[in-house]
Design an enzyme around this catalytic site. Structure first.
Site, PDB file in Angstrom:
ATOM      1  N   GLU A  79      32.205-110.766  19.902  1.00 24.22           N
ATOM      2  CA  GLU A  79      33.560-111.157  19.523  1.00 24.22           C
ATOM      3  C   GLU A  79      33.564-111.838  18.165  1.00 24.22           C
ATOM      4  O   GLU A  79      32.566-112.431  17.746  1.00 24.22           O
ATOM      5  CB  GLU A  79      34.146-112.105  20.571  1.00 24.22           C
ATOM      6  CG  GLU A  79      34.386-111.393  21.886  1.00 24.22           C
ATOM      7  CD  GLU A  79      35.059-112.283  22.915  1.00 24.22           C
ATOM      8  OE1 GLU A  79      35.799-111.745  23.729  1.00 24.22           O
ATOM      9  OE2 GLU A  79      34.838-113.503  22.899  1.00 24.22           O
ATOM     10  N   CYS A 102      36.524-122.455  20.427  1.00 22.67           N
ATOM     11  CA  CYS A 102      35.086-122.738  20.425  1.00 22.67           C
ATOM     12  C   CYS A 102      34.575-122.843  21.852  1.00 22.67           C
ATOM     13  O   CYS A 102      35.172-123.523  22.684  1.00 22.67           O
ATOM     14  CB  CYS A 102      34.817-124.071  19.745  1.00 22.67           C
ATOM     15  SG  CYS A 102      34.975-123.991  17.995  1.00 22.67           S
TER      16      CYS A 102
END
Ligand code: SF4
Length: 376
Positions: free
Chosen positions: A95, A363
């Protein structure tokens, strides 16, 4: 002349490209033009290099390849973050995230208005540019306890991404960007300093004036602290930035959260960081993953102050994003107390906006998931 191994022009930095093309009779100046065509303009066929002579193009066409990653899906979050799911040639999936940024003047103005109480904490500002968060490995062997990537088990095991696989992430997102791309973060899947040579070569290509020409200072490598690689990075004096990722200010508290502590203890990391600080032109950035009730007490902040004593440092607080539900982001009170403690010791501290939560782009959540947001 024909090669046994295809010539992957998308994997080569300028010296390697000049050396490879020299064998086809391409001089150094023309090799630089090929480098620009491949890495800046995205040329994907030898036909596109029509200023090379016909015999050279014929020979090159027989050997050259321009591999690419397939975009499986793009998901856009309400806050403008876009997550790309990409297919690797060996079947793995990685990703990358396109992060919208406002004009710096607009951001400063908003900060002033917030300080005067004239604006809410989070006011969406128009996008002026993008920074790109890319992956450096398929999966990650370091298994931080709060990170979805660390829980992935790729079928063929964790592996380093090749230079061209990292550049392909940037190229894919750049090609679709409606504003300039001004930065790249090696902050996606993987520990970039465990793929040191490829990551540095990728950063060098991205920052080359004849390539994408992204400012070196706007390219950041986020590391949990691979001490020998930090020392090497410091000795090589790159313009790129390191972000040192902490989740605690003592080795004892860090070990259960970041098992890599057992391999590179915090004390050893800090010796390496001090070598880096001596050659870094700005403050060293420490990212601190904040977890409610675990590492956000005043005492934790005081230990962090002790750890950073004598360093020109700044701290970015990142709310934990743990999709397993075990860890929770800090409360506003915890953040306030932690921040006040650092500021009292003149350590600048900011809180990173965790964007793209609903699409798993924040994150710690990159795990090749496919949920949320709008697919386009
Ligand atoms: S936080 Fe970074 S180093 Fe830790 S498991 Fe996740 S990707 Fe790996």
């Amino acid at each position: 002349m024909s090669r046994q191994v295809p010539l992957n022009l998308r994997d080569l930095d300028l010296p390697a490209m000049a050396a490879a093309l020299g064998g086809y009779g391409v001089d150094a100046a023309k090799a630089t033009r090929v480098f620009a065509a491949v890495h800046r303009d995205g040329v994907a066929r030898v036909d596109g290099l029509d200023w090379l002579s016909a015999p050279i193009r014929r020979a090159l066409a027989a050997d050259a390849v321009f591999p690419d990653l397939e975009i499986v899906e793009r998901r856009r979050a309400a806050d403008g973050f876009v997550k790309y799911l990409l297919h690797l040639p060996d079947g793995g999936r990685i990703e990358a995230v396109r992060i919208p940024l406002p004009d710096p003047d607009d951001a400063r103005d908003l900060k002033r208005r917030r300080q005067r109480g004239e604006a809410a904490g989070l006011v969406a500002l128009p996008t002026a540019k993008y920074t790109l968060c890319i992956s450096s490995q398929l999966g990650c062997a370091l298994a931080c306890d709060f990170c979805a990537t660390g829980r992935l088990r790729p079928a063929g095991g964790v592996r380093n991404l090749a230079v061209w696989e990292m550049l392909a992430q940037v190229r894919a997102m750049r090609a679709e960007a409606d504003h300039p791309v001004c930065g790249v973060l090696f902050l996606g899947m993987g520990e970039p300093l465990l793929n040191y040579d490829n990551v540095i070569r990728t950063a060098q290509i991205l920052s080359h004036p004849a390539g994408p020409a992204i400012a070196g200072e706007s390219i950041s490598l986020s590391t949990v602290g691979v001490a020998p690689a930090i020392r090497r990075f410091a000795a090589e004096r790159h313009r790129f930035r390191l972000i040192i990722s902490l989740a605690a200010a003592t080795g004892e508290a860090r070990l259960p959260l970041m098992p890599a502590e057992g391999r590179w203890p915090l004390a050893e990391i800090m010796v390496a960081v001090r070598e880096y600080a001596a050659v870094c032109r700005s403050r060293v950035t420490f990212a601190y993953v904040g977890i409610s009730g675990v590492n956000m007490g005043r005492e934790d902040a005081r230990k962090l102050v002790e750890l950073l004593a004598g360093l020109r440092a700044k701290v970015t607080l990142i709310d934990v994003n743990d999709d397993s539900g075990r860890y929770h982001p800090p409360t506003d009170d915890e953040v306030r107390g932690f921040r006040d403690e650092l500021l009292a010791h003149h350590i600048p501290v900011s809180r990173r906006y965790a964007g793209g939560r609903e699409i798993g782009a924040a994150c710690g959540t990159l795990a090749a998931t496919r949920a949320g947001g709008a697919v386009f």
